[in-house]
Structure formats: structure tokens, C-alpha cells
Enzyme design. Structure first.
Site, mmCIF file in Angstrom:
data_model
loop_
_atom_site.group_PDB
_atom_site.id
_atom_site.type_symbol
_atom_site.label_atom_id
_atom_site.label_comp_id
_atom_site.label_asym_id
_atom_site.label_seq_id
_atom_site.Cartn_x
_atom_site.Cartn_y
_atom_site.Cartn_z
ATOM 1 N N CYS A 77 4.775 1.522 10.983
ATOM 2 C CA CYS A 77 4.201 0.591 10.008
ATOM 3 C C CYS A 77 4.035 -0.733 10.733
ATOM 4 O O CYS A 77 4.925 -1.145 11.484
ATOM 5 C CB CYS A 77 5.140 0.445 8.813
ATOM 6 S SG CYS A 77 4.723 -0.934 7.711
ATOM 7 N N THR A 78 2.894 -1.379 10.510
ATOM 8 C CA THR A 78 2.587 -2.571 11.312
ATOM 9 C C THR A 78 3.469 -3.776 10.968
ATOM 10 O O THR A 78 3.482 -4.763 11.698
ATOM 11 C CB THR A 78 1.095 -2.950 11.170
ATOM 12 O OG1 THR A 78 0.772 -3.091 9.776
ATOM 13 C CG2 THR A 78 0.225 -1.882 11.791
ATOM 14 N N HIS A 79 4.196 -3.704 9.866
ATOM 15 C CA HIS A 79 5.147 -4.780 9.567
ATOM 16 C C HIS A 79 6.361 -4.737 10.506
ATOM 17 O O HIS A 79 6.995 -5.765 10.752
ATOM 18 C CB HIS A 79 5.651 -4.663 8.123
ATOM 19 C CG HIS A 79 4.673 -5.161 7.091
ATOM 20 N ND1 HIS A 79 3.530 -4.473 6.763
ATOM 21 C CD2 HIS A 79 4.670 -6.290 6.328
ATOM 22 C CE1 HIS A 79 2.865 -5.150 5.823
ATOM 23 N NE2 HIS A 79 3.543 -6.254 5.544
ATOM 24 N N CYS A 126 -3.147 -0.891 9.742
ATOM 25 C CA CYS A 126 -2.222 -0.383 8.731
ATOM 26 C C CYS A 126 -2.206 1.141 8.827
ATOM 27 O O CYS A 126 -3.252 1.781 8.704
ATOM 28 C CB CYS A 126 -2.704 -0.815 7.349
ATOM 29 S SG CYS A 126 -1.733 -0.152 5.994
ATOM 30 N N ASN A 127 -1.026 1.700 9.027
ATOM 31 C CA ASN A 127 -0.898 3.158 9.108
ATOM 32 C C ASN A 127 -1.203 3.814 7.759
ATOM 33 O O ASN A 127 -1.823 4.873 7.686
ATOM 34 C CB ASN A 127 0.520 3.522 9.541
ATOM 35 C CG ASN A 127 0.833 3.033 10.935
ATOM 36 O OD1 ASN A 127 0.675 3.761 11.907
ATOM 37 N ND2 ASN A 127 1.263 1.793 11.070
ATOM 38 N N THR A 128 -0.750 3.163 6.682
ATOM 39 C CA THR A 128 -0.916 3.730 5.340
ATOM 40 C C THR A 128 -2.397 3.801 4.966
ATOM 41 O O THR A 128 -2.875 4.818 4.462
ATOM 42 C CB THR A 128 -0.173 2.847 4.315
ATOM 43 O OG1 THR A 128 1.128 2.545 4.810
ATOM 44 C CG2 THR A 128 -0.067 3.542 2.976
ATOM 45 N N TYR A 134 0.834 -1.206 0.000
ATOM 46 C CA TYR A 134 0.000 0.000 0.000
ATOM 47 C C TYR A 134 0.875 1.266 0.000
ATOM 48 O O TYR A 134 0.492 2.293 -0.538
ATOM 49 C CB TYR A 134 -0.880 0.032 1.251
ATOM 50 C CG TYR A 134 -2.131 -0.816 1.228
ATOM 51 C CD1 TYR A 134 -2.538 -1.520 0.099
ATOM 52 C CD2 TYR A 134 -2.927 -0.888 2.368
ATOM 53 C CE1 TYR A 134 -3.707 -2.289 0.110
ATOM 54 C CE2 TYR A 134 -4.099 -1.642 2.384
ATOM 55 C CZ TYR A 134 -4.484 -2.344 1.264
ATOM 56 O OH TYR A 134 -5.644 -3.084 1.291
ATOM 57 N N GLY A 135 2.005 1.164 0.660
ATOM 58 C CA GLY A 135 2.829 2.367 0.860
ATOM 59 C C GLY A 135 3.377 2.971 -0.422
ATOM 60 O O GLY A 135 3.805 4.116 -0.448
HETATM 61 N N1 DGL Z 1 1.639 -2.391 7.164
HETATM 62 C C1 DGL Z 1 1.312 -1.197 6.507
HETATM 63 C C2 DGL Z 1 1.386 0.045 7.386
HETATM 64 O O1 DGL Z 1 1.242 -0.039 8.576
HETATM 65 C C3 DGL Z 1 1.681 -0.959 5.061
HETATM 66 C C4 DGL Z 1 2.775 -1.716 4.391
HETATM 67 C C5 DGL Z 1 2.655 -1.554 2.885
HETATM 68 O O2 DGL Z 1 1.833 -2.250 2.315
HETATM 69 O O3 DGL Z 1 3.340 -0.693 2.315
HETATM 70 O O4 DGL Z 1 1.538 1.133 6.899
#
Ligand code: DGL
Length: 261
Positions: free
Chosen positions: A179-181, A74-76, A43-44
Site C-alpha cells: 500500500c502506498t501509504h 494506489c494498489n487498491t 479506498y481499501g
Molecule cells: N494507498 C492506497 C493503496 O496503495 C490505498 C489506501 C486506502 O485508501 O485504503 O492501496
């Protein structure tokens, strides 16, 4: 009274499992659905309108599944879509944003580092967050899409130095995992940052907020977790099970695959 209905939790991929762990800890009896939008990861790196379209499609699928609440893990996606989701879906919706406020309160050096995605760090929501809370604290940011990719590949010991060094070099004594990753690389990031740097993540606060929003009856259900992906379930399952820490059935997500703008 027990009101049935799962809590729908989603992210672009597996990162939101870091939030799902916190939700499971806080609401052990809740019924959960986790949707990983692998067909549109990351998503980012996508335009906000596209991320918004995905969030709305996933939100509609959760509603169809009888969800009683939605967590944007997800922050994004929160930056791109939280308002649109709230306008379109009449359920409690919990989003998340980088923990700038607690970080600025915690820094002694007056410098905070934020690791996130380009989408989050360039968003109007993030700019507003800095405007509101940064005050006299200097906030240095670093987009780290390579760390998202490393978590998705399930790499242990991913090289995080290139992302972390500029923040520590700028004097940050607090680093926000925006970012949640990134909580899945917490040990590597902590080692690269050194013992004097504190790491802050948002997952526990999201779980607390969700619990506070739900009437007690809604936190009780089948206590199971269903996993959906818009990608290939068989391909994704090994990394998902590793990060979730248990065996898991992964099903194709019943989410419309939109033609994106
Ligand atoms: N895990 C996601 C976040 O918290 C986005 C990672 C991605 O898809 O770029 O922003």
C-alpha cells in the site's frame, strides 16, 4: 521535441506521495498533477465498483487537464480499476501491485509477508499474482487500514506492531509494503520487524516503468507539481506538506463527485 502535458498521479489520499517522490526523482523535469481523493478515503474499505467509479472520474479530470499519462499510485485502485481506466482512457496508464514477485525471489525462509488494504488483498488481481508467482513460497497477508489512517493523520511513530508481528511470527523474512501509504512508516515497520527482515516497496519500479513508457519529450515540462484534493484543501495541506517535504498549494480537485453505487 517537447510535448507539453502533465502526468496525472492519484491515490485515495496522501499515500501516493511516496510514489510521487520516486517519479520526481526519476523525471525531475516532468510537470505533475497529484490528485488525492480524500472525499472517498479509504479506498481499501470500499466496494471495488465504487473505487472504479472514482478512478474513472479522476481519469476524466486528468484528461481534461491535458494529461499525457496517468499513474495509479494506489494498489487498491489498480486492482479495482486499472483495466476499466485503460479501456476508457487512451493514455499510457501505469498501475501498481504488491511486489510479490521480487519478494518471493528474495526470501530465504520461504515465507513472505504482505501488508496491504482489504481491497487489495481480497482482489482477483492479487489472487492471480499469488497464483503466478508464489510457487512454493508461503505468503501471509495482513490488511492494515489503521496504518493508512495513521499516515493521513501525519502521526510520527505510529504503532505498527500489531500489523507486523503476525507476519514475522509466521516466519516471514521479507515484507512487502503493498500500500502506498506504508513507505511513510518504513522506519517504524523496520524496527518492529527486526534487522533480519527485508522490506520491499513498488514506488521506484513504477517511476522506472513510467519513464520507459514516455517518449523523452513528454518528460519535460514546467517541472512543477499541482496538488488537488476532493477534501478540504486547508485541512489537508499541513500533512501533505510534511510528507512532500516542501510547501505546496493545494486546490479543490475538478473531479465530479459521483453518486456511488
Ligand atoms: N494507498 C492506497 C493503496 O496503495 C490505498 C489506501 C486506502 O485508501 O485504503 O492501496
Amino acid at each position: 521535441m517537447s510535448i507539453p502535458g502533465p502526468i496525472g498521479v492519484f491515490d485515495s489520499g496522501l499515500g501516493g506521495l511516496s510514489v510521487l517522490h520516486e517519479i520526481r526523482r526519476t523525471l525531475p523535469r516532468a510537470e505533475l498533477i497529484y490528485c488525492a481523493d480524500h472525499a472517498f478515503l479509504p479506498y481499501g474499505e470500499r466496494p471495488p465498483a465504487q473505487v472504479r467509479a472514482r478512478a474513472l472520474a479522476i481519469g476524466a479530470a486528468f484528461r481534461q487537464a491535458g494529461a499525457c499519462a496517468i499513474v495509479i499510485a494506489c494498489n487498491t485502485a489498480t486492482a479495482a480499476a486499472a483495466e476499466a481506466l485503460r479501456a476508457r482512457i487512451a493514455l499510457p496508464i501505469v498501475g501498481m501491485e504488491p511486489a510479490v514477485k521480487p519478494a518471493t525471489a528474495a526470501t530465504r525462509a520461504g515465507v513472505v509477508g504482505v501488508l496491504g488494504t482489504g481491497g487489495t488483498l481480497q482482489s482477483a488481481r492479487f489472487a492471480a499474482l499469488l497464483e503466478r508467482f508464489a510457487g512454493n513460497v508461503r505468503v501471509v497477508t495482513r490488511p492494515a487500514p489503521e496504518l493508512v489512517a495513521a499516515v493521513e493523520r501525519g502521526e510520527a511513530g505510529a504503532p505498527v506492531g500489531a500489523a507486523v508481528r503476525p507476519l514475522v511470527g509466521a516466519g516471514a523474512d521479507v515484507i512487502v509494503l503493498g500500500c502506498t501509504h506504508f513507505p511513510f512508516l518504513r522506519a517504524e515497520i523496520a524496527t518492529a520487524a527486526g534487522p533480519d527482515v527485508r522490506l520491499i516497496e513498488t514506488g521506484p519500479a513504477v517511476a522506472r516503468r513510467l519513464a520507459a513508457l514516455l517518449p523523452p519529450g513528454r518528460a519535460r515540462g514546467a517541472a512543477g507539481v499541482r496538488f488537488w484534493t476532493t477534501g478540504d484543501p486547508a485541512l489537508i495541506r499541513p500533512a501533505l506538506e510534511r510528507l512532500w517535504g516542501a510547501s505546496a498549494a493545494v486546490a479543490p480537485a475538478p473531479v465530479a463527485s459521483l453518486e456511488v453505487e
